[in-house]
Design a protein around this motif. Structure first.
Motif, short mmCIF file in Angstrom:
data_model
loop_
_atom_site.label_atom_id
_atom_site.label_comp_id
_atom_site.label_asym_id
_atom_site.label_seq_id
_atom_site.Cartn_x
_atom_site.Cartn_y
_atom_site.Cartn_z
N ASP A 9 -12.95 4.42 -1.28
CA ASP A 9 -12.54 4.52 -2.68
C ASP A 9 -11.70 3.28 -3.00
O ASP A 9 -10.91 2.84 -2.17
N ASP A 10 -11.88 2.73 -4.19
CA ASP A 10 -11.12 1.52 -4.53
C ASP A 10 -9.71 1.83 -5.00
O ASP A 10 -8.91 0.92 -5.23
N GLN A 11 -9.37 3.10 -5.12
CA GLN A 11 -8.01 3.49 -5.52
C GLN A 11 -7.22 3.90 -4.28
O GLN A 11 -7.48 4.94 -3.67
N LEU A 13 -4.23 4.99 -3.93
CA LEU A 13 -3.46 6.23 -4.06
C LEU A 13 -4.32 7.45 -3.76
O LEU A 13 -3.87 8.39 -3.10
N LEU A 14 -5.57 7.43 -4.21
CA LEU A 14 -6.47 8.54 -3.93
C LEU A 14 -6.76 8.63 -2.44
O LEU A 14 -6.78 9.72 -1.86
N ARG A 15 -7.01 7.48 -1.81
CA ARG A 15 -7.28 7.49 -0.37
C ARG A 15 -6.08 8.05 0.39
O ARG A 15 -6.24 8.82 1.34
N GLY A 35 -12.24 -0.10 0.66
CA GLY A 35 -11.97 -0.16 -0.77
C GLY A 35 -13.19 -0.37 -1.62
O GLY A 35 -13.11 -0.33 -2.85
N ASP A 55 -16.79 7.27 -2.93
CA ASP A 55 -16.65 7.16 -4.37
C ASP A 55 -17.94 6.53 -4.92
O ASP A 55 -18.72 5.94 -4.17
N MET A 58 -17.32 1.45 -7.70
CA MET A 58 -16.44 0.55 -6.96
C MET A 58 -16.92 -0.88 -7.15
O MET A 58 -18.09 -1.11 -7.47
N LYS A 111 -13.68 15.03 -7.76
CA LYS A 111 -12.47 14.48 -7.17
C LYS A 111 -11.26 15.40 -7.31
O LYS A 111 -10.31 15.30 -6.54
#
Length: 230
Positions: A9-11, A13-15, A35, A55, A58, A111
């Motif tokens: 995932d490119d976020q 915080l989510l990872r 990412g 995700d 991305m 998500k």
């Protein structure tokens, strides 16, 4: 042995949030992160992973193409030894999630899914099952099927190899019904339904229930917006 999970995932915080939830489980271990899809494909060349949480949107390489490269497309079978991909989508924004299922993903989750449902999905995918939530299946397919590029007239040759009962079971699978729900609807044992589903997958050369749903829509056996043609 713990389930080896990769987060893509490119976020950041989510990872981080997903990693905290997964690492708290005694049977799971986050062994890699990426990412974007390109980084994920590269990392997987040297890291053993069982389940990839992917995700869709991305940079560089999106989740659809990354899934296709990781899974080897729809021809790869579960016993090929590669990681299985679980798509994480926001639904309202990710019109390409359905294409990722065609590319070889084993299922999808939203998500904002509750942690216990995400954990159950990871365990199911690892055990070889496809994760397709019944209510979400209908909504997702009805929304995404018209967006897929047309490849010409539907080919029902494969479906024609099924018996009448197997076609009936396939229709119900395409509606997102579980084996238990199908058993109750057709007044069969759940074990019998499981046998029918297995034969359907074998006859149609499909990897899992996700591909069965896709095929049912692509061949016109059921159509988007018609509640499975019923």
């Amino acid at each position: 042995m713990a389930i080896r999970v990769m987060l893509v995932d490119d976020q950041v915080l989510l990872r981080t949030g997903f990693r905290m939830v997964l690492q708290a489980q005694p049977d799971m271990e986050v062994v890699a992160e990426a990412g974007d899809g390109a980084e994920a494909v590269e990392v997987l060349r040297s890291t053993k992973v069982d389940v990839v949480l992917m995700d869709v949107r991305m940079p560089r390489l999106d989740g659809v193409e990354a899934t296709r490269q990781i899974c080897g497309g729809p021809d790869r079978k579960p016993d090929d030894g590669g990681p299985r991909v679980l798509i994480l989508t926001t639904f309202d924004l990710d019109e390409y999630a359905f294409s990722a299922l065609k590319a070889g993903a084993s299922g999808f989750m939203l998500k904002d899914v509750p942690p216990d449902e995400l954990l159950a999905a990871i365990r199911s995918v690892h055990s070889g099952d496809a994760v397709v939530a019944p209510s979400t299946t209908r909504r997702l397919l009805d929304r995404f099927t018209p967006m897929l590029p047309s490849s010409g007239a539907p080919d029902n040759t494969a479906v024609n190899r099924l018996t009448e009962r197997e076609r009936e079971v396939l229709l119900l699978v395409a509606q997102g019904l579980s084996n238990g729900e199908i058993a109750r609807k057709l007044v069969l044992s759940e074990a019998t339904v499981k046998t029918h589903v297995g034969r359907i997958l074998t006859k149609l050369d499909l990897r899992d229930r996700v591909q069965a749903v896709v095929l049912a829509y692509e061949t016109g056996l059921v159509r988007a917006g018609t509640n499975g043609g019923r």
